[in-house]
Design a protein around this motif. Sequence first.
Motif, PDB file in Angstrom:
ATOM      1  N   ASP A 411      12.034  97.040  38.259  1.00 34.50           N
ATOM      2  CA  ASP A 411      12.725  97.083  37.034  1.00 34.50           C
ATOM      3  C   ASP A 411      12.172  96.489  35.856  1.00 34.50           C
ATOM      4  O   ASP A 411      12.030  95.168  35.778  1.00 34.50           O
ATOM      5  CB  ASP A 411      14.185  96.221  37.510  1.00 34.50           C
ATOM      6  N   VAL A 412      11.708  97.133  35.095  1.00 31.95           N
ATOM      7  CA  VAL A 412      10.923  96.776  33.888  1.00 31.95           C
ATOM      8  C   VAL A 412      11.850  96.424  32.856  1.00 31.95           C
ATOM      9  O   VAL A 412      12.841  97.430  32.488  1.00 31.95           O
ATOM     10  CB  VAL A 412       9.593  97.874  33.586  1.00 31.95           C
ATOM     11  N   GLY A 462      15.768  96.253  25.742  1.00 29.45           N
ATOM     12  CA  GLY A 462      15.738  96.574  27.470  1.00 29.45           C
ATOM     13  C   GLY A 462      14.878  97.982  27.550  1.00 29.45           C
ATOM     14  O   GLY A 462      14.354  98.171  28.840  1.00 29.45           O
ATOM     15  N   GLY A 463      14.479  98.440  26.442  1.00 26.52           N
ATOM     16  CA  GLY A 463      13.421  99.974  26.773  1.00 26.52           C
ATOM     17  C   GLY A 463      14.616 100.858  26.916  1.00 26.52           C
ATOM     18  O   GLY A 463      13.984 101.861  27.556  1.00 26.52           O
ATOM     19  N   GLU A 464      15.432 100.901  26.725  1.00 22.81           N
ATOM     20  CA  GLU A 464      16.500 101.968  26.826  1.00 22.81           C
ATOM     21  C   GLU A 464      16.368 103.303  26.319  1.00 22.81           C
ATOM     22  O   GLU A 464      16.942 104.285  26.724  1.00 22.81           O
ATOM     23  CB  GLU A 464      18.183 101.400  26.221  1.00 22.81           C
ATOM     24  N   LEU A 465      15.474 103.203  25.370  1.00 23.49           N
ATOM     25  CA  LEU A 465      15.179 104.622  24.625  1.00 23.49           C
ATOM     26  C   LEU A 465      14.029 105.321  25.382  1.00 23.49           C
ATOM     27  O   LEU A 465      13.569 106.546  25.029  1.00 23.49           O
ATOM     28  CB  LEU A 465      14.736 104.604  23.199  1.00 23.49           C
ATOM     29  N   LEU A 466      13.466 104.795  26.541  1.00 22.91           N
ATOM     30  CA  LEU A 466      12.345 105.293  27.508  1.00 22.91           C
ATOM     31  C   LEU A 466      12.900 105.572  28.743  1.00 22.91           C
ATOM     32  O   LEU A 466      14.099 104.837  29.122  1.00 22.91           O
ATOM     33  CB  LEU A 466      11.404 104.636  27.530  1.00 22.91           C
ATOM     34  N   SER A 467      12.383 106.357  29.420  1.00 21.53           N
ATOM     35  CA  SER A 467      12.845 106.565  30.639  1.00 21.53           C
ATOM     36  C   SER A 467      12.225 105.648  31.676  1.00 21.53           C
ATOM     37  O   SER A 467      11.141 104.807  31.250  1.00 21.53           O
ATOM     38  CB  SER A 467      12.163 108.132  31.265  1.00 21.53           C
ATOM     39  N   GLY A 468      12.849 105.680  32.996  1.00 22.60           N
ATOM     40  CA  GLY A 468      11.986 104.575  33.929  1.00 22.60           C
ATOM     41  C   GLY A 468      10.688 104.675  33.981  1.00 22.60           C
ATOM     42  O   GLY A 468       9.910 103.620  34.100  1.00 22.60           O
ATOM     43  N   GLY A 469      10.120 105.773  34.245  1.00 22.73           N
ATOM     44  CA  GLY A 469       8.740 106.178  34.350  1.00 22.73           C
ATOM     45  C   GLY A 469       7.854 105.614  33.227  1.00 22.73           C
ATOM     46  O   GLY A 469       6.662 105.082  33.191  1.00 22.73           O
ATOM     47  N   GLU A 470       8.699 105.992  32.002  1.00 24.00           N
ATOM     48  CA  GLU A 470       7.780 105.412  30.732  1.00 24.00           C
ATOM     49  C   GLU A 470       7.815 104.047  30.651  1.00 24.00           C
ATOM     50  O   GLU A 470       6.861 103.459  30.028  1.00 24.00           O
ATOM     51  CB  GLU A 470       8.438 106.454  29.524  1.00 24.00           C
ATOM     52  N   ARG A 471       8.797 103.518  30.843  1.00 21.78           N
ATOM     53  CA  ARG A 471       8.940 101.940  30.918  1.00 21.78           C
ATOM     54  C   ARG A 471       7.757 101.253  31.936  1.00 21.78           C
ATOM     55  O   ARG A 471       7.311 100.318  31.684  1.00 21.78           O
ATOM     56  CB  ARG A 471      10.218 101.409  31.435  1.00 21.78           C
ATOM     57  N   GLN A 472       7.752 101.942  33.035  1.00 18.40           N
ATOM     58  CA  GLN A 472       6.861 101.538  34.086  1.00 18.40           C
ATOM     59  C   GLN A 472       5.355 101.531  33.355  1.00 18.40           C
ATOM     60  O   GLN A 472       4.284 100.595  33.775  1.00 18.40           O
ATOM     61  CB  GLN A 472       7.115 102.219  35.346  1.00 18.40           C
ATOM     62  N   VAL A 492       7.043  99.281  42.663  1.00 20.85           N
ATOM     63  CA  VAL A 492       7.136 100.022  41.289  1.00 20.85           C
ATOM     64  C   VAL A 492       7.128 101.448  41.218  1.00 20.85           C
ATOM     65  O   VAL A 492       7.368 102.080  40.036  1.00 20.85           O
ATOM     66  CB  VAL A 492       5.633  99.590  40.563  1.00 20.85           C
ATOM     67  N   THR A 493       7.306 102.394  42.387  1.00 16.87           N
ATOM     68  CA  THR A 493       7.337 103.539  42.253  1.00 16.87           C
ATOM     69  C   THR A 493       8.452 104.052  43.133  1.00 16.87           C
ATOM     70  O   THR A 493       8.947 105.392  43.210  1.00 16.87           O
ATOM     71  CB  THR A 493       6.168 104.392  42.646  1.00 16.87           C
ATOM     72  N   SER A 494       9.527 103.069  43.603  1.00 23.54           N
ATOM     73  CA  SER A 494      10.475 103.325  44.461  1.00 23.54           C
ATOM     74  C   SER A 494      11.705 104.369  43.626  1.00 23.54           C
ATOM     75  O   SER A 494      12.384 104.918  44.484  1.00 23.54           O
ATOM     76  CB  SER A 494      11.156 102.134  44.933  1.00 23.54           C
ATOM     77  N   ALA A 495      11.788 104.329  42.473  1.00 20.92           N
ATOM     78  CA  ALA A 495      12.873 105.042  41.825  1.00 20.92           C
ATOM     79  C   ALA A 495      12.311 106.143  40.626  1.00 20.92           C
ATOM     80  O   ALA A 495      13.045 106.397  39.904  1.00 20.92           O
ATOM     81  CB  ALA A 495      13.773 104.090  41.195  1.00 20.92           C
ATOM     82  N   LEU A 496      11.327 106.742  40.897  1.00 20.78           N
ATOM     83  CA  LEU A 496      10.480 107.316  40.024  1.00 20.78           C
ATOM     84  C   LEU A 496      10.275 108.923  40.402  1.00 20.78           C
ATOM     85  O   LEU A 496      10.442 109.218  41.602  1.00 20.78           O
ATOM     86  CB  LEU A 496       9.075 107.027  39.614  1.00 20.78           C
ATOM     87  N   ASP A 497      10.560 109.890  39.528  1.00 18.05           N
ATOM     88  CA  ASP A 497      10.260 111.160  39.761  1.00 18.05           C
ATOM     89  C   ASP A 497       8.696 111.552  40.197  1.00 18.05           C
ATOM     90  O   ASP A 497       8.180 110.677  39.793  1.00 18.05           O
ATOM     91  CB  ASP A 497      10.550 112.236  38.656  1.00 18.05           C
ATOM     92  N   PRO A 498       8.697 112.786  40.803  1.00 20.50           N
ATOM     93  CA  PRO A 498       7.151 112.786  41.045  1.00 20.50           C
ATOM     94  C   PRO A 498       6.319 113.068  39.845  1.00 20.50           C
ATOM     95  O   PRO A 498       5.179 112.419  40.179  1.00 20.50           O
ATOM     96  CB  PRO A 498       7.338 114.404  41.562  1.00 20.50           C
TER      97      PRO A 498
END
Length: 572
Positions: A411-412, A462-472, A492-498
């Motif tokens: 969680d970034v 909190g980086g809310e304007l970016l997606s989870g992958g972008e924050r990562q 670090v990749t447990s909740a990311l799209d492909p």
Amino acid sequence: MIPMLFRVLGPRYARPVRRTVALMTATAVVEGLSYALLVPVLRALFGDAPGDARPWLIAFGAAVAVYGVLRYVSDLSGFRVGTTLLHGMYDRLGDHLARLPVGWYGPRRVGEVSVLAGRGLLQAMSVIAHLLAPLVSACVTPLTIVAVMSAFDWRMGLAALLAAPVVAAVQVRAGRAMAAADAERADRDHEAAARVVEYLQAQPVLRAGGRTAERFGMLDDSLRGLQRASRRSTLSALPGILGLTLTVQAFFTVLLALGAYLALGGDIGAADVLAVLVLAARCADPLLSLSELGGRLRGARAELARLDAVLRTEPLPEPRDPVRPEHGGLEFASVTFRHGDRTVIDDVSLSVPEGRRLAVVGPSGAGKSTLLNLIARFYDVDAGAVRVGGADVRDIGTEALMARIAVVFQDVYLFDGTIEENVRLGRPDASDAEVRAAASAARLDEVVERLPGGWAANVGEGGELLSGGERQRVSIARALLKDAPIVLLDEVTSALDPVNEAAVHDGIERLVAGRTVVMVAHRMRTVRRADRVVFLDGGRIMEEGAHDELLRRGGRYAAFWALSTNPAPSGA
């Protein structure tokens, strides 16, 4: 309260407050002494030669002018010192919070710290700017006036002096009666603040559950509790206010009766009685203000007590003679760590040679992330030792330790600012070319190119304007820029799209190249890249070895691998 204030401020900030208190005390004494000049003024005016009052009136005017100047200077000093200390205490609180162990931040701390760092600290520091001068005046000016009264007639002075312990007793009793109500109100206030934060954070869950039209029951209950506690606090103040008012008025009546008795007996003149009564009336105003000041001071004192409790919480101790790690290897030597009554890590021993990769796998709650936290010294172990480069982490200075470690969490959290500002947190003095290179290696440049504003694009709180992958990707670019010899990766990749997972994997491979790595992973294909695998369960190492070796054994790890790579079909 004053000693607690000085303790909270610390030696650096307590000194200017002492000077301000001394100036306010001198101002209050001058105020009381200026009223002494009313006695000769009234004697002359009611005597045979009223014209003799002229020099005393001039002296009284001069004394009032001196008092006015001192009052202006002392009030200005209080405001300036209060403003400076407010800024300084924010810095001190922030520095202290940054050094407290992560385990201190329990579920209730968010609401408590948010209230303390906002309204609480402002209320505590307002004592200096707004309450200190009235408090000193309410205590010192009446005592000075009583001393003046005693100089003219010891009987009237003694009668007035007897009011002091009675007024103090009334104030103490009122304060004790209100203490419970004030404490309950403060607790309800903090609980309500925590529920508001929880309500805001729970919006996705509430909306997904179709409860957008419903009120959040726990928040409603906490707000109703706060309302009831506020009402009880207000009602509990009434006896103290009435008691103080009646006490002051009763003693003024006693002085009036005593003065009339002495005047009728010819012991003192009528002008002297009138002067003493004027002085007594002037005593009443600051004494009556104590009831209002008492409530405000109790509130400020409660916040000071909370601030004092936080500042007295011991951070993780720093070594007196810090050592420097000799290499980038890691070691756990019979490490045990407990959280409350639960043993999270139980007698774990393992090592990671410099430049090698260790994967930690196991079921949820096995203690995997705790291992990473112990390496970064977010907690101290209860037994054994965690060593970085051959040195116990407790013997390494915090800055030196963190300079050798880069952490990428699942969680970034990004700070409200631009993408570039968040990347530069890894190394603020990095050149633009180094920032761009780190971003390119993390494939963050792809994100920057499609965002309006590019590098100056704001990421939101909190980086809310970016997606989870972008924050990562921002987090990986930050770690790359830091260029630390040890890298800790927490799922670090447990909740990311492909698509984002592939990009993040590319960035991770660049990040970990040639470095010592400890990775916690749920997606088992990440484990194949590790030199060694540890299977953790219940805080203990159940199996360890190379990936292929553990599969051949057919033990816990093999079963976990099979379950992860071939999940059971739904309904099975």
